[in-house]
Design a protein around this motif. Structure first.
Motif, PDB file in Angstrom:
ATOM      1  N   ARG A 267      39.694  63.873  -0.754  1.00 32.73           N
ATOM      2  CA  ARG A 267      39.305  64.871   0.240  1.00 32.73           C
ATOM      3  C   ARG A 267      39.143  66.229  -0.442  1.00 32.73           C
ATOM      4  O   ARG A 267      39.688  66.455  -1.528  1.00 32.73           O
ATOM      5  CB  ARG A 267      40.376  64.978   1.315  1.00 32.73           C
ATOM      6  N   ALA A 268      38.467  67.132   0.225  1.00 32.94           N
ATOM      7  CA  ALA A 268      38.290  68.474  -0.331  1.00 32.94           C
ATOM      8  C   ALA A 268      39.641  69.128  -0.644  1.00 32.94           C
ATOM      9  O   ALA A 268      39.783  69.844  -1.649  1.00 32.94           O
ATOM     10  CB  ALA A 268      37.496  69.335   0.641  1.00 32.94           C
ATOM     11  N   GLU A 269      40.630  68.861   0.189  1.00 35.99           N
ATOM     12  CA  GLU A 269      41.943  69.486  -0.008  1.00 35.99           C
ATOM     13  C   GLU A 269      42.719  68.899  -1.180  1.00 35.99           C
ATOM     14  O   GLU A 269      43.801  69.387  -1.514  1.00 35.99           O
ATOM     15  CB  GLU A 269      42.791  69.398   1.274  1.00 35.99           C
ATOM     16  N   ASP A 270      42.187  67.878  -1.827  1.00 41.84           N
ATOM     17  CA  ASP A 270      42.801  67.350  -3.038  1.00 41.84           C
ATOM     18  C   ASP A 270      42.324  68.098  -4.285  1.00 41.84           C
ATOM     19  O   ASP A 270      42.816  67.852  -5.390  1.00 41.84           O
ATOM     20  CB  ASP A 270      42.470  65.863  -3.209  1.00 41.84           C
ATOM     21  N   THR A 271      41.375  69.009  -4.109  1.00 46.58           N
ATOM     22  CA  THR A 271      40.885  69.815  -5.224  1.00 46.58           C
ATOM     23  C   THR A 271      42.023  70.641  -5.801  1.00 46.58           C
ATOM     24  O   THR A 271      42.653  71.436  -5.087  1.00 46.58           O
ATOM     25  CB  THR A 271      39.750  70.745  -4.762  1.00 46.58           C
ATOM     26  N   ALA A 272      42.311  70.438  -7.080  1.00 45.88           N
ATOM     27  CA  ALA A 272      43.459  71.107  -7.703  1.00 45.88           C
ATOM     28  C   ALA A 272      43.490  70.811  -9.196  1.00 45.88           C
ATOM     29  O   ALA A 272      42.806  69.916  -9.687  1.00 45.88           O
ATOM     30  CB  ALA A 272      44.758  70.629  -7.066  1.00 45.88           C
ATOM     31  N   LEU A 273      44.326  71.572  -9.871  1.00 46.06           N
ATOM     32  CA  LEU A 273      44.685  71.284 -11.254  1.00 46.06           C
ATOM     33  C   LEU A 273      45.881  70.340 -11.203  1.00 46.06           C
ATOM     34  O   LEU A 273      46.886  70.663 -10.567  1.00 46.06           O
ATOM     35  CB  LEU A 273      45.037  72.582 -11.977  1.00 46.06           C
ATOM     36  N   TYR A 274      45.762  69.179 -11.815  1.00 48.99           N
ATOM     37  CA  TYR A 274      46.820  68.174 -11.768  1.00 48.99           C
ATOM     38  C   TYR A 274      47.609  68.194 -13.070  1.00 48.99           C
ATOM     39  O   TYR A 274      47.058  67.968 -14.151  1.00 48.99           O
ATOM     40  CB  TYR A 274      46.221  66.785 -11.520  1.00 48.99           C
ATOM     41  N   TYR A 275      48.905  68.495 -12.932  1.00 48.26           N
ATOM     42  CA  TYR A 275      49.801  68.549 -14.077  1.00 48.26           C
ATOM     43  C   TYR A 275      50.620  67.265 -14.175  1.00 48.26           C
ATOM     44  O   TYR A 275      51.179  66.801 -13.180  1.00 48.26           O
ATOM     45  CB  TYR A 275      50.788  69.707 -13.936  1.00 48.26           C
ATOM     46  N   CYS A 276      50.734  66.768 -15.378  1.00 45.14           N
ATOM     47  CA  CYS A 276      51.663  65.696 -15.713  1.00 45.14           C
ATOM     48  C   CYS A 276      52.947  66.381 -16.186  1.00 45.14           C
ATOM     49  O   CYS A 276      52.884  67.387 -16.921  1.00 45.14           O
ATOM     50  CB  CYS A 276      51.039  64.862 -16.826  1.00 45.14           C
ATOM     51  N   ALA A 277      54.110  65.858 -15.799  1.00 45.43           N
ATOM     52  CA  ALA A 277      55.346  66.546 -16.132  1.00 45.43           C
ATOM     53  C   ALA A 277      56.475  65.555 -16.379  1.00 45.43           C
ATOM     54  O   ALA A 277      56.531  64.488 -15.748  1.00 45.43           O
ATOM     55  CB  ALA A 277      55.713  67.490 -14.999  1.00 45.43           C
ATOM     56  N   ARG A 278      57.380  65.925 -17.287  1.00 44.43           N
ATOM     57  CA  ARG A 278      58.545  65.117 -17.591  1.00 44.43           C
ATOM     58  C   ARG A 278      59.700  65.549 -16.693  1.00 44.43           C
ATOM     59  O   ARG A 278      60.049  66.734 -16.640  1.00 44.43           O
ATOM     60  CB  ARG A 278      58.949  65.259 -19.064  1.00 44.43           C
ATOM     61  N   GLN A 279      60.282  64.590 -16.017  1.00 41.88           N
ATOM     62  CA  GLN A 279      61.346  64.870 -15.055  1.00 41.88           C
ATOM     63  C   GLN A 279      62.706  64.703 -15.705  1.00 41.88           C
ATOM     64  O   GLN A 279      62.969  63.692 -16.362  1.00 41.88           O
ATOM     65  CB  GLN A 279      61.216  63.905 -13.878  1.00 41.88           C
TER      66      GLN A 279
END
Lengths: 110, 117
Positions: free
Chosen positions: B87-99
């Motif tokens: 969806r349009a609202e999924d537009t974003a910078l997606y970060y991978c991160a270590r938890q």
């Protein structure tokens, strides 16, 4: 609308101290560890504080964290112009079974 | 050094699919929970999904549940996010991160996903 509530902005002069609050509930801050992140303009976030009050290696002791009940606070002393950034609090929400962040606070060093 | 590198972002039409990947190096990938976090342009951080060390335990934000699937390949030191019905609202910078137990200690530089016709 964020699950955790932070002030949109704070400001202080160089050399001064500032605190940033993060308010939540018993399902998140009240029963889980809080972490804090600094995001400089154009950069990925960086971990400043974890487990409520611990600093990762390399983070100066000018940065501190505390938690009381369902609220947490980030403190920054000896402010520098390089501290101008967005700051986010985060934790786990046990009711949602999801991670949650505050809306972010923009720090301006006047 | 410890590093996370995302890839696979791009422009996709509403309703379309995309898979983003994250290559981990410099640490024992299979020892850590991993997380995807996104940031829409000019907006704050939003947690998306987390996966346990073996992949047996998975959590999703309500906003992506049923549409996104997180997975990992410990043999390849890689984390994935399959995104469907975008969806349009999924537009974003997606970060991978270590938890880690009390936070997210390592972040990638992010991969941009744009959903637009």
């Amino acid at each position: 609308q964020s699950v955790l509530t932070q002030p949109p902005s704070v400001s202080a002069a160089p050399g001064q101290k500032v605190t940033i609050s993060c308010s939540g509930s018993s399902s998140n801050i009240g029963n889980n560890y809080v972490s804090w992140y600094q995001q400089l303009p154009g950069a990925a976030p960086k971990l400043l504080i974890y487990d409520n009050n611990k600093r990762p290696s390399g983070i100066p002791d000018r940065f501190s964290g505390s938690k009381s009940g369902t609220s947490a606070t980030l403190g920054i002393t000896g402010l520098q112009t390089g501290d101008e950034a967005d700051y986010y609090c985060g934790t786990w929400d046990s009711s949602l079974s999801a991670g949650v962040f505050g809306g972010g606070t923009k720090l301006t060093v006047l | 050094q410890v590093q996370l590198v995302e890839s696979g972002g791009g422009l996709v039409k509403p309703g379309g699919s995309l898979r983003v990947s994250c290559a981990a190096s410099g640490f024992t990938f299979s020892d850590y929970y991993m997380t995807w976090i996104r940031q829409a342009p000019g907006k704050g951080l939003q947690w998306v999904s987390s996966i346990s060390t073996s992949g047996s335990t998975i959590y999703y934000a309500d906003s992506v549940k049923g549409r996104f699937t997180i997975s990992r390949d410990n043999a390849k030191n890689s984390l994935y996010l399959q995104m469907n019905s975008l969806r349009a609202e999924d537009t974003a910078l997606y970060y991978c991160a270590r938890q880690i137990a009390g936070g997210v200690d390592i972040w990638g530089q992010g991969t941009m996903v744009t959903v637009s016709s």
